[in-house]
Design an enzyme around this catalytic site. Structure first.
Site, mmCIF file in Angstrom:
data_model
loop_
_atom_site.group_PDB
_atom_site.id
_atom_site.type_symbol
_atom_site.label_atom_id
_atom_site.label_comp_id
_atom_site.label_asym_id
_atom_site.label_seq_id
_atom_site.Cartn_x
_atom_site.Cartn_y
_atom_site.Cartn_z
ATOM 1 N N HIS A 105 54.534 39.732 37.229
ATOM 2 C CA HIS A 105 53.638 39.769 38.408
ATOM 3 C C HIS A 105 52.229 40.228 38.028
ATOM 4 O O HIS A 105 51.502 40.733 38.872
ATOM 5 C CB HIS A 105 54.179 40.695 39.503
ATOM 6 C CG HIS A 105 55.644 40.558 39.771
ATOM 7 N ND1 HIS A 105 56.154 39.740 40.749
ATOM 8 C CD2 HIS A 105 56.726 41.119 39.161
ATOM 9 C CE1 HIS A 105 57.481 39.816 40.750
ATOM 10 N NE2 HIS A 105 57.852 40.639 39.785
ATOM 11 N N SER A 126 25.089 33.050 28.846
ATOM 12 C CA SER A 126 24.586 32.718 30.168
ATOM 13 C C SER A 126 23.075 32.581 30.080
ATOM 14 O O SER A 126 22.428 33.310 29.335
ATOM 15 C CB SER A 126 24.945 33.826 31.159
ATOM 16 O OG SER A 126 24.049 33.814 32.251
ATOM 17 N N LYS A 160 26.092 38.334 28.744
ATOM 18 C CA LYS A 160 27.334 37.586 28.939
ATOM 19 C C LYS A 160 27.788 36.818 27.701
ATOM 20 O O LYS A 160 27.001 36.274 26.955
ATOM 21 C CB LYS A 160 27.156 36.564 30.077
ATOM 22 C CG LYS A 160 26.998 37.198 31.437
ATOM 23 C CD LYS A 160 28.329 37.503 32.089
ATOM 24 C CE LYS A 160 29.099 36.265 32.407
ATOM 25 N NZ LYS A 160 29.376 36.088 33.801
ATOM 26 N N GLU A 178 38.320 28.213 29.651
ATOM 27 C CA GLU A 178 38.260 27.721 31.035
ATOM 28 C C GLU A 178 38.419 26.202 31.083
ATOM 29 O O GLU A 178 39.101 25.662 31.953
ATOM 30 C CB GLU A 178 36.934 28.136 31.676
ATOM 31 C CG GLU A 178 36.795 29.640 31.827
ATOM 32 C CD GLU A 178 35.367 30.035 32.173
ATOM 33 O OE1 GLU A 178 35.061 30.135 33.356
ATOM 34 O OE2 GLU A 178 34.559 30.223 31.246
#
Ligand code: ARG
Length: 463
Positions: A161, A282, A288, A295
């Site tokens: 979970h 970024s 970043k 992704e």
């Protein structure tokens, strides 16, 4: 209506050429040129067989086979002029062959049709992709194995979970994906074994009256045998569906791992550092470092599963045998294969390059009362409590630690004995995360010794 003349390949009964829109919807050359090599391989095998059977003269067959190699080199060299008026790769190749060798080119299509031709080409193409997918999976397995061998005894939290459950080892987590990819490989192999029958010679749908030797072409093209039913041979696209289905499951595995890498590389987790080579920055936030490759891998399944759904939907209402709907089998299969190969390669690179943050993994492994089960098991073993009672006592201790804002090993013996008087000093031995994982020696468990056994088994298999 255009003023084009009728199609040179099949226009005998046509007085006029197709409308531009008709040509646009009908032509597949823009994408099926990807099967040029397979098309030429199939035609060369067919010509050799026709000659061996005395259906073509040896000299015509030799001219055809040579000419086809010239066509292939033109295509591979980028000098070939593809024509939408010639619809597809089959007619583009044959038409160019005629320009190169003249009349004998017209004899190549004896005893076959574009229906068995396209079925053969596409099978060969899908078979190549299956081989590439197997290679890609195995390369990724080797990368994961490298991580597992290095970190067989590094501890990290195991989750259910996405809540901390029990400590596990880094190596064990990596090996879970090795197992998943092992099933992917076996699914690709199964699909390959089932699809490896040759449609060539089924002709349009009914077979042919020429004395062809289907065994010979099947063998020349690396198939195990010819398809046994000519109707099925030209109507079947199961082989592409099975490939897409295995690809979907494989991409789902990659997507799950990609999701973990996205979470693990965040500032909140810091379980792994992805390499610069597999991250991006970024344009506005200088600090970043984004896990874009992970992704995109996570997203690729959408295209792959989409291709599977699209093809099964194309096929589901088609009467025997070939219908032009089936031309829609290729584009999305091509795209799905490209997506899968890219995702496998990117994941392999990321896994090879990534660095596990051992201190962060270990700190996280001990938080969240992750050794509560070890404590309950100890109460059963050392104090002979029934497991249900041990579970309850442990729960009370967890609540106490939570109230104090500490972890289980930080409770004093006196505090523990306040919950159950018979608890001894010995209990602290099972509360450490290293002892916890070392104790999980059951077959397939997370103990480093088990991980090393599994890793060695796979290393021997994969090399
Ligand atoms: N381009 C066609 C396809 O991809 C080749 C087969 C055409 N057969 C036919 N009978 N029109 O399906």
């Amino acid at each position: 209506m255009t003023d084009q003349t009728s199609n040179a390949m099949w226009g005998g009964r046509f007085a006029a050429g197709p409308d531009a829109i008709m040509e646009a919807i009908n032509a597949s050359i823009s994408f099926d040129k990807r099967m040029a090599r397979q098309d030429i391989e199939g035609s060369r095998a067919h010509a050799a067989m026709l000659a061996a059977q005395g259906i073509l003269t040896d000299s015509d067959a030799a001219a055809i086979r040579e000419g086809l190699l010239t066509v292939l080199s033109e295509i591979e060299g980028g000098t070939f002029q593809f024509s939408a008026a010639l619809e597809d790769i089959h007619m583009n190749v044959e038409s160019r062959l005629k320009e190169i060798i003249g009349a004998p080119a017209g004899r190549l299509h004896t005893g076959r049709s574009r229906n068995d031709q396209v079925a053969t080409d596409f099978r060969l193409w899908v078979r190549d992709q299956i081989d590439a997918a197997i290679q890609g999976c195995e390369a990724l397995q080797r990368a994961l194995l490298g991580q597992a061998e290095a970190g067989a005894d590094w501890v990290m939290p195991g989750f259910t979970h996405l809540q901390t459950a029990q400590p596990v080892t880094w190596g064990h987590h990596m090996m879970a994906y090795v197992e998943m990819l092992g099933r992917d490989v076996s699914r690709f192999r199964d699909a390959r074994a089932r699809m490896n029958e040759c449609p060539l010679g089924a002709a349009a749908l009914a077979g042919t009256s020429f004395p062809i030797d289907r065994q010979m072409t099947a063998e020349a093209l690396g198939f195990d045998r010819p398809c046994a039913n000519s109707l099925d041979a030209v109507a079947d696209r199961d082989f592409a569906l099975e490939f897409l289905s295995a690809a979907t499951i494989c991409a789902m595995h990659l997507s799950r791992f990609a999701e973990e890498l996205v979470i693990w590389s965040s500032a909140q987790f810091r379980f792994v550092a992805l390499s610069d080579r597999f991250s991006t920055g970024s344009s506005i936030m200088p600090q970043k470092k984004n896990p874009d490759a992970a992704e995109l891998i996570r997203a690729k399944i959408g295209r792959i599963f989409g291709a599977q759904v699209a093809l099964v939907t194309v096929m589901k209402g088609l009467p025997m045998t070939y219908s032009k709907d089936m031309q829609e089998d290729k584009e999305q299969t091509f795209d799905a294969a490209d997506s899968l190969m890219l995702a496998l390669a990117a994941m392999e690179g990321m896994v090879r390059d990534m660095t596990a943050n051992r201190p962060a993994l270990e700190a996280a492994a001990g938080s969240g009362f992750s050794t509560a089960t070890d404590l309950a098991d100890w109460l059963v073993r050392a104090l002979n409590l029934p497991f249900r009672e041990a579970h309850h006592v442990t729960g009370t201790l967890v609540a106490l630690a939570e109230k104090k804002g500490c972890d289980l090993p930080d409770l004093t013996l006196a505090e523990m004995q306040g919950v159950h008087a018979e608890i001894t000093e010995e209990v602290f031995g099972v509360l450490g995360v290293h002892n916890s994982v070392a104790s999980r020696t059951s077959y397939g468990g997370t103990a480093p010794e088990q991980v090393r056994i599994q890793a060695a088994r796979w290393r021997e298999r994969l090399g």
